[in-house]
Design an enzyme around this catalytic site. Structure first.
Site, PDB file in Angstrom:
ATOM      1  N   TYR A 167      -6.457   6.074   4.336  1.00 52.06           N
ATOM      2  CA  TYR A 167      -6.577   5.031   3.315  1.00 52.06           C
ATOM      3  C   TYR A 167      -5.752   3.792   3.680  1.00 52.06           C
ATOM      4  CZ  TYR A 167      -5.468   2.188  -0.581  1.00 52.06           C
ATOM      5  OH  TYR A 167      -5.259   1.080  -1.336  1.00 52.06           O
ATOM      6  N   GLU A 208       0.828  -1.209   0.000  1.00 50.60           N
ATOM      7  CA  GLU A 208       0.000   0.000   0.000  1.00 50.60           C
ATOM      8  C   GLU A 208       0.864   1.262   0.000  1.00 50.60           C
ATOM      9  OE1 GLU A 208      -2.995   0.104  -0.675  1.00 50.60           O
ATOM     10  OE2 GLU A 208      -3.622  -1.961  -0.375  1.00 50.60           O
ATOM     11  N   ASP A 262      -9.418   5.042  -2.103  1.00 51.89           N
ATOM     12  CA  ASP A 262      -8.391   5.680  -2.933  1.00 51.89           C
ATOM     13  C   ASP A 262      -9.103   6.375  -4.098  1.00 51.89           C
ATOM     14  OD1 ASP A 262      -9.141   3.661  -4.645  1.00 51.89           O
ATOM     15  OD2 ASP A 262      -7.097   3.022  -5.121  1.00 51.89           O
TER      16      ASP A 262
END
Ligand code: SF4
Length: 336
Positions: A114, A36, A132
């Site tokens: 996020y 990520e 996102d």
């Protein structure tokens, strides 16, 4: 609109169509975090080889904590946005195991809403949204409305109630990345078209509303690549972009100024011009004019090419290093 079957349709499509990415084959929170972080501002195709190499070198947070910041930056070299790597280093020195909830994750360095949502939902099954740009686009179109990220989170929490949260988040993002794309949404092939307000009205392109792109800032720099025998001189960079990385001495020049004149003023007259190159950092577009330099400037450390290849360097300066290496090999050949 009844959204009860929405997560089912989305999950069925995802199971049959998801791209087989290495971080999708694991529930290891550390690996999910690394993927990520790497995927922020960086394309999947760029991240994949870096991710594999990075995980081999740093299989867990303890391995990162044992490394110096320079070693970590060197492993991150080429991915850009080095603040991510610096935050990761600080995080690894704070915890050896990642906490399980979004609320705890978000308190760690470099982890925003996020990333916390993605790790908590994918690794630990927490009912946490991970919005996102792709998920945001799909949700805005689904409701034919420009939604804030906070509003998207609320919709997402409701929609994922009876679903596997990690799979739901990944599916929503994958749909945005491959079907509900920004410029050419494939509504006719979309697995959730029957739930989609914008798709039905043919108004997908209207959502989300476009924000005015920030004006790009252009400027030029000159840098000297000092050479002494088979060694090259580098400096520890300072400032926002490359702080702590190794780079050639560089100065920004006034617009309209001849790069060679500017470089001579800074680095002396014994200069050989090399190929200029362009690099981008956020909205900045920088033209870098490199020069091979024979004169020694202050505050340099000298490295062989092999050593320099192992250092954390900005990509643009690594390209200059390659040019220097080619140039010196050519000179050596012609002197034989
Ligand atoms: S129907 Fe079209 S606009 Fe709606 S989610 Fe699917 S691709 Fe996006």
């Amino acid at each position: 609109m009844d959204f009860e079957r929405f997560p089912v349709a989305l999950a069925e499509w995802f199971r049959a169509n998801a791209r087989p990415l290495p971080w999708r084959a694991t529930k290891d929170p550390y690996r999910i975090l690394i993927s990520e972080l790497m995927l922020q501002q960086t394309q999947v195709s760029v991240v994949e080889p870096y991710y594999r190499k990075f995980i081999r070198r740093f299989p867990n947070l303890k391995a990162i904590a044992r490394a110096t910041e320079s070693e970590l930056l060197a492993a991150w070299s080429g991915l850009g946005y080095y603040r991510r790597a610096k935050s990761l280093h600080r995080l690894a020195r704070l915890v050896t195991t990642l906490p399980r909830s979004r609320d705890e994750l978000i308190r760690l360095p470099g982890i925003g809403a996020y990333t916390a949502g993605a790790v908590a939902s994918i690794a630990f099954g927490e009912n946490s949204p991970a919005i996102d740009a792709n998920a945001h686009r799909v949700l805005c179109r689904l409701f034919a409305k420009h939604l804030t990220f906070r509003e998207c989170e609320e919709h997402c929490r409701r929609l994922m109630q009876n679903a596997d949260p990690g799979e739901f988040n990944q599916a929503l993002m994958e749909l945005g990345a491959t079907v509900c794309t920004s410029k050419a949404p494939k509504c006719e092939a979309c697995p959730v078209a029957s739930f989609c307000n914008a798709g039905r009205k043919g108004s997908a392109q209207k959502f989300p509303h476009k924000t005015k792109p920030l004006k790009s800032v252009r400027f030029e720099e000159v840098c000297a690549a000092p050479v002494a025998g088979s060694r090259i001189g580098l400096r520890k960079a300072e400032g926002d972009w490359w702080n702590g990385m190794w780079a050639f001495p560089t100065v920004r020049i006034a617009s309209g100024l001849n790069p060679l004149t500017a470089a001579r003023k800074e680095f002396g007259s014994a200069l050989v011009p090399m190929q200029p190159l362009i690099y981008h950092v956020t909205r900045h577009r920088v033209t870098l004019h490199p020069f091979l330099a024979r004169r020694r400037t202050k505050n340099l450390r000298w490295f062989t090419f092999e050593q320099a290849n192992e250092l954390a360097m900005p990509s643009a300066h690594r390209k200059v290093l390659r040019q220097v290496s080619v140039l010196l090999r050519r000179c050596a050949k012609s002197n034989r």
